[in-house]
Design a protein around this motif. Sequence first.
Motif, PDB file in Angstrom:
ATOM      1  N   ALA A 149       0.836  -1.212   0.000  1.00  0.00           N
ATOM      2  CA  ALA A 149       0.000   0.000   0.000  1.00  0.00           C
ATOM      3  C   ALA A 149       0.866   1.255   0.000  1.00  0.00           C
ATOM      4  CB  ALA A 149      -0.935  -0.005   1.205  1.00  0.00           C
ATOM      5  N   MET A 150       1.953   1.218   0.760  1.00  0.00           N
ATOM      6  CA  MET A 150       2.885   2.347   0.802  1.00  0.00           C
ATOM      7  C   MET A 150       3.480   2.592  -0.587  1.00  0.00           C
ATOM      8  SD  MET A 150       4.642   1.286   4.442  1.00  0.00           S
ATOM      9  CE  MET A 150       5.803   2.638   4.753  1.00  0.00           C
ATOM     10  N   ALA A 151       3.854   1.494  -1.249  1.00  0.00           N
ATOM     11  CA  ALA A 151       4.441   1.595  -2.588  1.00  0.00           C
ATOM     12  C   ALA A 151       3.408   2.067  -3.619  1.00  0.00           C
ATOM     13  CB  ALA A 151       5.031   0.257  -3.007  1.00  0.00           C
ATOM     14  N   CYS A 152       2.134   1.742  -3.390  1.00  0.00           N
ATOM     15  CA  CYS A 152       1.048   2.146  -4.294  1.00  0.00           C
ATOM     16  C   CYS A 152       0.552   3.564  -4.013  1.00  0.00           C
ATOM     17  CB  CYS A 152      -0.145   1.196  -4.147  1.00  0.00           C
ATOM     18  SG  CYS A 152       0.099  -0.418  -4.868  1.00  0.00           S
ATOM     19  N   LYS A 153       1.090   4.205  -2.977  1.00  0.00           N
ATOM     20  CA  LYS A 153       0.622   5.522  -2.526  1.00  0.00           C
ATOM     21  C   LYS A 153      -0.859   5.490  -2.146  1.00  0.00           C
ATOM     22  CE  LYS A 153       4.007   8.546  -4.679  1.00  0.00           C
ATOM     23  NZ  LYS A 153       4.253   9.696  -5.558  1.00  0.00           N
ATOM     24  N   THR A 154      -1.263   4.405  -1.501  1.00  0.00           N
ATOM     25  CA  THR A 154      -2.618   4.309  -0.954  1.00  0.00           C
ATOM     26  C   THR A 154      -2.535   4.602   0.536  1.00  0.00           C
ATOM     27  OG1 THR A 154      -3.244   2.682  -2.613  1.00  0.00           O
ATOM     28  CG2 THR A 154      -4.602   2.766  -0.628  1.00  0.00           C
ATOM     29  N   CYS A 155      -3.368   5.511   0.993  1.00  0.00           N
ATOM     30  CA  CYS A 155      -3.331   5.968   2.379  1.00  0.00           C
ATOM     31  C   CYS A 155      -3.670   4.815   3.334  1.00  0.00           C
ATOM     32  CB  CYS A 155      -4.321   7.104   2.538  1.00  0.00           C
ATOM     33  SG  CYS A 155      -3.932   8.094   3.947  1.00  0.00           S
ATOM     34  N   ILE A 156      -2.991   4.768   4.485  1.00  0.00           N
ATOM     35  CA  ILE A 156      -3.116   3.630   5.405  1.00  0.00           C
ATOM     36  C   ILE A 156      -3.696   4.037   6.755  1.00  0.00           C
ATOM     37  CG2 ILE A 156      -1.760   1.988   6.792  1.00  0.00           C
ATOM     38  CD1 ILE A 156       0.185   1.853   4.354  1.00  0.00           C
ATOM     39  N   ILE A 157      -4.688   3.238   7.198  1.00  0.00           N
ATOM     40  CA  ILE A 157      -5.149   3.297   8.586  1.00  0.00           C
ATOM     41  C   ILE A 157      -4.955   1.895   9.144  1.00  0.00           C
ATOM     42  CG2 ILE A 157      -7.046   3.806  10.163  1.00  0.00           C
ATOM     43  CD1 ILE A 157      -8.376   5.446   7.991  1.00  0.00           C
ATOM     44  N   THR A 158      -4.101   1.769  10.152  1.00  0.00           N
ATOM     45  CA  THR A 158      -3.798   0.435  10.669  1.00  0.00           C
ATOM     46  C   THR A 158      -3.731   0.451  12.193  1.00  0.00           C
ATOM     47  OG1 THR A 158      -2.360  -1.491  10.374  1.00  0.00           O
ATOM     48  CG2 THR A 158      -1.268   0.657  10.485  1.00  0.00           C
ATOM     49  N   SER A 159      -3.483  -0.721  12.772  1.00  0.00           N
ATOM     50  CA  SER A 159      -3.534  -0.848  14.221  1.00  0.00           C
ATOM     51  C   SER A 159      -2.165  -0.629  14.866  1.00  0.00           C
ATOM     52  CB  SER A 159      -4.084  -2.230  14.586  1.00  0.00           C
ATOM     53  OG  SER A 159      -3.390  -3.236  13.887  1.00  0.00           O
ATOM     54  N   THR A 160      -2.216  -0.285  16.156  1.00  0.00           N
ATOM     55  CA  THR A 160      -1.014   0.058  16.925  1.00  0.00           C
ATOM     56  C   THR A 160      -0.334  -1.205  17.444  1.00  0.00           C
ATOM     57  OG1 THR A 160      -2.461   0.242  18.842  1.00  0.00           O
ATOM     58  CG2 THR A 160      -1.869   2.298  17.740  1.00  0.00           C
ATOM     59  N   VAL A 161       0.036  -2.112  16.525  1.00  0.00           N
ATOM     60  CA  VAL A 161       0.654  -3.369  16.959  1.00  0.00           C
ATOM     61  C   VAL A 161       1.896  -3.698  16.118  1.00  0.00           C
ATOM     62  CG1 VAL A 161      -1.548  -4.337  17.742  1.00  0.00           C
ATOM     63  CG2 VAL A 161      -0.747  -4.849  15.433  1.00  0.00           C
ATOM     64  N   GLY A 162       2.842  -4.392  16.752  1.00  0.00           N
ATOM     65  CA  GLY A 162       3.961  -5.031  16.062  1.00  0.00           C
ATOM     66  C   GLY A 162       4.676  -4.151  15.058  1.00  0.00           C
ATOM     67  N   GLY A 163       4.921  -4.732  13.885  1.00  0.00           N
ATOM     68  CA  GLY A 163       5.691  -4.067  12.842  1.00  0.00           C
ATOM     69  C   GLY A 163       5.026  -2.825  12.268  1.00  0.00           C
ATOM     70  N   ASN A 164       3.712  -2.693  12.464  1.00  0.00           N
ATOM     71  CA  ASN A 164       3.003  -1.499  11.967  1.00  0.00           C
ATOM     72  C   ASN A 164       3.622  -0.227  12.544  1.00  0.00           C
ATOM     73  OD1 ASN A 164       1.339  -3.450  10.956  1.00  0.00           O
ATOM     74  ND2 ASN A 164      -0.451  -2.913  12.181  1.00  0.00           N
ATOM     75  N   LEU A 165       4.052  -0.316  13.811  1.00  0.00           N
ATOM     76  CA  LEU A 165       4.619   0.848  14.495  1.00  0.00           C
ATOM     77  C   LEU A 165       5.957   1.234  13.877  1.00  0.00           C
ATOM     78  CD1 LEU A 165       3.845  -0.412  18.109  1.00  0.00           C
ATOM     79  CD2 LEU A 165       2.594   1.348  16.862  1.00  0.00           C
ATOM     80  N   GLU A 166       6.624   0.259  13.261  1.00  0.00           N
ATOM     81  CA  GLU A 166       7.890   0.522  12.590  1.00  0.00           C
ATOM     82  C   GLU A 166       7.655   1.180  11.232  1.00  0.00           C
ATOM     83  OE1 GLU A 166      11.272  -2.434  11.597  1.00  0.00           O
ATOM     84  OE2 GLU A 166      10.330  -3.167  13.458  1.00  0.00           O
ATOM     85  N   LEU A 167       6.587   0.755  10.555  1.00  0.00           N
ATOM     86  CA  LEU A 167       6.354   1.198   9.173  1.00  0.00           C
ATOM     87  C   LEU A 167       5.654   2.539   9.096  1.00  0.00           C
ATOM     88  CD1 LEU A 167       5.198  -2.082   7.385  1.00  0.00           C
ATOM     89  CD2 LEU A 167       7.441  -1.002   7.315  1.00  0.00           C
ATOM     90  N   ILE A 168       4.692   2.770  10.015  1.00  0.00           N
ATOM     91  CA  ILE A 168       3.838   3.960   9.918  1.00  0.00           C
ATOM     92  C   ILE A 168       4.041   4.857  11.127  1.00  0.00           C
ATOM     93  CG2 ILE A 168       1.427   4.771   9.835  1.00  0.00           C
ATOM     94  CD1 ILE A 168       2.242   3.381   7.270  1.00  0.00           C
ATOM     95  N   LYS A 169       4.291   6.149  10.857  1.00  0.00           N
ATOM     96  CA  LYS A 169       4.327   7.137  11.932  1.00  0.00           C
ATOM     97  C   LYS A 169       2.948   7.798  12.005  1.00  0.00           C
ATOM     98  CE  LYS A 169       9.076   8.422  12.772  1.00  0.00           C
ATOM     99  NZ  LYS A 169       9.657   7.221  12.130  1.00  0.00           N
TER     100      LYS A 169
END
Length: 199
Positions: free
Chosen positions: A118-138
Amino acid sequence: SNLGFETTQIPNGLDLSLFEQKENRKFAKQVIFAGRLSKEKGIDTLIEICKKLPVEIHLVIIGDGPEAKKIKKIESEHENIHYLGSQNHHQTISLIKGSDILIQPSLSEGISTTLLEAMACKTCIITSTVGGNLELIKDQESGILIEPTNHEMFCKKIIELMSDLSLRNKFSTLAHETVKKYDWNIIGKRYLDLYNSLL
């Protein structure tokens, strides 16, 4: 620098050629969930989102798994919920690319390939505050992070982001920058390991 694009056989490096294909947009306002339909992927939250999402916002759901029956049931009750079952990788990328927002309410997650895509596709992300998500999304910089079971907040943020194109662009542009750096870190490390093993 074209070098990164030729290393797709190294695991975790994104195959960036996939992202040059056409987007598949089915609805004017399109949100997507792509993933295994299982408890740990936050399917219960996803179902609550399905119930509360305004009818003009369409949610496309891709994937298969033990909770597929629940998804089929909720689809039959709401005209703005669309379950497309399993899709191949190209179809999935096209649908992510054609969506305004990708949601991922996982209860646990490593480094998610779906988020990277999704990041590579430039699609906006809403995700959960868990695991690797915290590394990928600020949070509030390259996307939005929400407690995985807080379906009200997921809905609220979907509605807010859907009506704010410039904010979506801001988040997705920064996420896109992140994924490029991220990709290089992985590939760089693999090369280093490879060279060290040859020495």
